[in-house]
Design an enzyme around this catalytic site. Structure first.
Site, PDB file in Angstrom:
ATOM      1  CG  HIS A 139      -3.928  -1.541  -1.609  1.00 22.87           C
ATOM      2  ND1 HIS A 139      -5.041  -2.249  -1.996  1.00 22.87           N
ATOM      3  CD2 HIS A 139      -4.322  -0.752  -0.575  1.00 22.87           C
ATOM      4  CE1 HIS A 139      -6.061  -1.912  -1.224  1.00 22.87           C
ATOM      5  NE2 HIS A 139      -5.655  -1.003  -0.354  1.00 22.87           N
TER       6      HIS A 139
ATOM      7  CG  MET B 296      -8.345   7.146   2.691  1.00 22.71           C
ATOM      8  SD  MET B 296      -7.368   7.208   4.189  1.00 22.71           S
ATOM      9  CE  MET B 296      -6.676   5.552   4.195  1.00 22.71           C
TER      10      MET B 296
ATOM     11  N   GLY C 284      -9.092   3.976   7.103  1.00 25.92           N
ATOM     12  CA  GLY C 284      -8.810   5.393   7.369  1.00 25.92           C
ATOM     13  C   GLY C 284      -7.339   5.662   7.643  1.00 25.92           C
ATOM     14  CE1 TYR C 285      -6.202   8.939  10.441  1.00 20.57           C
ATOM     15  CE2 TYR C 285      -8.020   7.545  11.182  1.00 20.57           C
ATOM     16  CZ  TYR C 285      -7.486   8.799  10.951  1.00 20.57           C
ATOM     17  OH  TYR C 285      -8.239   9.911  11.219  1.00 20.57           O
ATOM     18  N   GLY C 286      -3.187   3.813   8.085  1.00 20.03           N
ATOM     19  CA  GLY C 286      -2.254   2.692   8.076  1.00 20.03           C
ATOM     20  C   GLY C 286      -1.741   2.454   9.483  1.00 20.03           C
ATOM     21  N   GLY C 287      -1.060   1.344   9.679  1.00 18.51           N
ATOM     22  CA  GLY C 287      -0.384   1.086  10.940  1.00 18.51           C
ATOM     23  C   GLY C 287      -1.270   0.699  12.108  1.00 18.51           C
TER      24      GLY C 287
ATOM     25  CG  ASP D 245      -6.342  -2.766   3.044  1.00 19.58           C
ATOM     26  OD1 ASP D 245      -5.253  -2.575   3.613  1.00 19.58           O
ATOM     27  OD2 ASP D 245      -6.942  -1.906   2.370  1.00 19.58           O
ATOM     28  N   GLY D 246      -5.032  -4.446   6.054  1.00 20.09           N
ATOM     29  CA  GLY D 246      -4.913  -3.845   7.380  1.00 20.09           C
ATOM     30  C   GLY D 246      -4.182  -4.722   8.374  1.00 20.09           C
TER      31      GLY D 246
ATOM     32  CB  SER E 200      -0.896   0.010   1.234  1.00 16.78           C
ATOM     33  OG  SER E 200      -1.470   1.296   1.359  1.00 16.78           O
TER      34      SER E 200
ATOM     35  CG  ASP F 299      -5.164   2.450   0.815  1.00 16.51           C
ATOM     36  OD1 ASP F 299      -6.127   1.672   0.727  1.00 16.51           O
ATOM     37  OD2 ASP F 299      -4.033   2.097   1.202  1.00 16.51           O
TER      38      ASP F 299
ATOM     39  CG  MET G  95     -11.326   3.365   2.070  1.00 18.91           C
ATOM     40  SD  MET G  95      -9.783   3.312   2.986  1.00 18.91           S
ATOM     41  CE  MET G  95      -8.639   3.407   1.622  1.00 18.91           C
TER      42      MET G  95
ATOM     43  CG  HIS H 264      -9.333   0.298  -0.552  1.00 21.27           C
ATOM     44  ND1 HIS H 264      -8.729   0.056   0.671  1.00 21.27           N
ATOM     45  CD2 HIS H 264     -10.667   0.334  -0.294  1.00 21.27           C
ATOM     46  CE1 HIS H 264      -9.654  -0.036   1.609  1.00 21.27           C
ATOM     47  NE2 HIS H 264     -10.835   0.139   1.049  1.00 21.27           N
TER      48      HIS H 264
ATOM     49  N   GLY I 194       1.040  -2.258   4.179  1.00 22.76           N
ATOM     50  CA  GLY I 194       1.524  -0.882   4.114  1.00 22.76           C
ATOM     51  C   GLY I 194       2.722  -0.679   5.006  1.00 22.76           C
ATOM     52  CB  SER I 195       2.988   0.355   8.550  1.00 24.71           C
ATOM     53  OG  SER I 195       1.990  -0.525   8.994  1.00 24.71           O
TER      54      SER I 195
ATOM     55  CG  MET J 155     -11.806  -2.718   5.043  1.00 19.20           C
ATOM     56  SD  MET J 155     -10.303  -2.309   4.117  1.00 19.20           S
ATOM     57  CE  MET J 155      -9.248  -1.586   5.382  1.00 19.20           C
TER      58      MET J 155
HETATM   59  C1  DX5 Z   1      -6.436   1.526   5.564  1.00 14.05           C
HETATM   60  C2  DX5 Z   1      -5.981   1.260   4.153  1.00 14.05           C
HETATM   61  C3  DX5 Z   1      -4.871   0.281   4.078  1.00 14.05           C
HETATM   62  C4  DX5 Z   1      -3.605   0.697   4.781  1.00 14.05           C
HETATM   63  C5  DX5 Z   1      -2.990  -0.555   5.335  1.00 14.05           C
HETATM   64  O1  DX5 Z   1      -7.593   2.285   5.538  1.00 14.05           O
HETATM   65  O2  DX5 Z   1      -7.048   0.772   3.369  1.00 14.05           O
HETATM   66  O3  DX5 Z   1      -4.614  -0.106   2.739  1.00 14.05           O
HETATM   67  O4  DX5 Z   1      -2.689   1.338   3.942  1.00 14.05           O
HETATM   68  O5  DX5 Z   1      -1.929  -0.202   6.119  1.00 14.05           O
HETATM   69  P1  DX5 Z   1      -1.220  -1.229   7.117  1.00 14.05           P
HETATM   70  O6  DX5 Z   1      -0.711  -2.366   6.293  1.00 14.05           O
HETATM   71  O7  DX5 Z   1      -0.139  -0.385   7.714  1.00 14.05           O
HETATM   72  O8  DX5 Z   1      -2.257  -1.664   8.109  1.00 14.05           O
HETATM   73 ZN    ZN Z   2      -6.577  -0.173   1.361  1.00 14.17          ZN
END
Ligand code: DX5
Ligand code: ZN
Length: 215
Positions: free
Chosen positions: A32, A36, A141-144, A174-175, A7, A34, A67, A65, A196-197, A136
């Site tokens: 990927h 938002m 909404g957020y990574g990590g 995802d997540g 991501s 994202d 959102m 993706h 992602g992270s 999900m």
């Molecule tokens: C969250 C995103 C994810 C996010 C995943 O809303 O849809 O794609 O980037 O991040 P990680 O892998 O850090 O949970």
């Molecule tokens: Zn995503």
């Protein structure tokens, strides 16, 4: 072997080209992306101009993706600027069946995303129209964020539904994906993992992707 979709939300936006080239050179399969809108989710990421810039360098499938509320307003635009797969949230679509057809008409693979609180049973009558389902494993909404373990059970249930209907729908997660949660997901029947992270936060992202690929 699972499909790995890093991501870009977790990439270094000031060095976006460098991070895209890393993914190009890696064993990853997809990008990927994202999107938002600050309405459907409490965060704003990036939109069309950034995706166009990504597309200039990205040499792999673009998994977009959305959102956002009313995603049907933007399907053609995302297809035009390079999306290969477009996923829309069940929770954001009033006419999901129509929106999936619209994505396919635009020339893309169509997927539905479910939030952690949405049961897979809502897909019963629309699964046949989905190329992919994205579950999900965090609230979007957020990574990590921390992985929600209940997702493993949802993957198994969804896999059984797909089998029962004689389909070959892909399951993406995802997540909070890392080597531990990734293994559980692959064992449960996941086909594609977003990370992602875990990828971009590692000092050796190439090796991290290679490890995920071996799950
Ligand atoms: C969250 C995103 C994810 C996010 C995943 O809303 O849809 O794609 O980037 O991040 P990680 O892998 O850090 O949970
Ligand atoms: Zn995503």
């Amino acid at each position: 072997m699972p499909i790995i979709a890093p991501s870009l939300l977790a990439s270094d936006f000031a060095n976006l080209q460098r991070d895209i080239e890393m993914v190009n050179a890696s064993e990853a399969d997809w990008f990927h992306i994202d999107v938002m809108d600050g309405v459907f989710v409490p965060n704003i990421s990036f939109g069309m101009p950034v995706i166009q810039a990504i597309k200039k360098h990205a040499k792999k499938t673009m998994d977009v993706h959305l959102m956002i509320v009313q995603p049907e307003r933007y399907i053609e635009t995302f297809a035009k600027i390079g999306a290969d797969i477009i996923t829309v949230h069940h929770e954001a679509c009033t006419h999901l069946h129509r929106t999936l057809a619209q994505i396919k008409e635009a020339g893309c693979k169509a997927g539905v995303v479910l939030n952690p609180a949405t049961p897979v049973s809502v897909l019963e009558d629309v699964l046949v129209d989905c190329d992919m389902v994205l579950l999900m494993s965090v609230n979007p909404g957020y990574g990590g964020q921390k992985f929600i373990y209940k997702t493993i059970h949802k993957v198994k249930k969804l896999k059984a539904m797909i089998k029962e209907q004689g389909l070959d729908t892909m399951i993406e997660i995802d997540g909070g994906v890392n080597l531990e949660t990734g293994q559980l997901l692959v064992d449960a029947g996941a086909d594609a993992l977003v990370a992602g992270s875990f990828v971009f936060g590692n000092e050796d992202p190439l090796a991290t992707i290679a490890k995920l690929k071996k799950l």
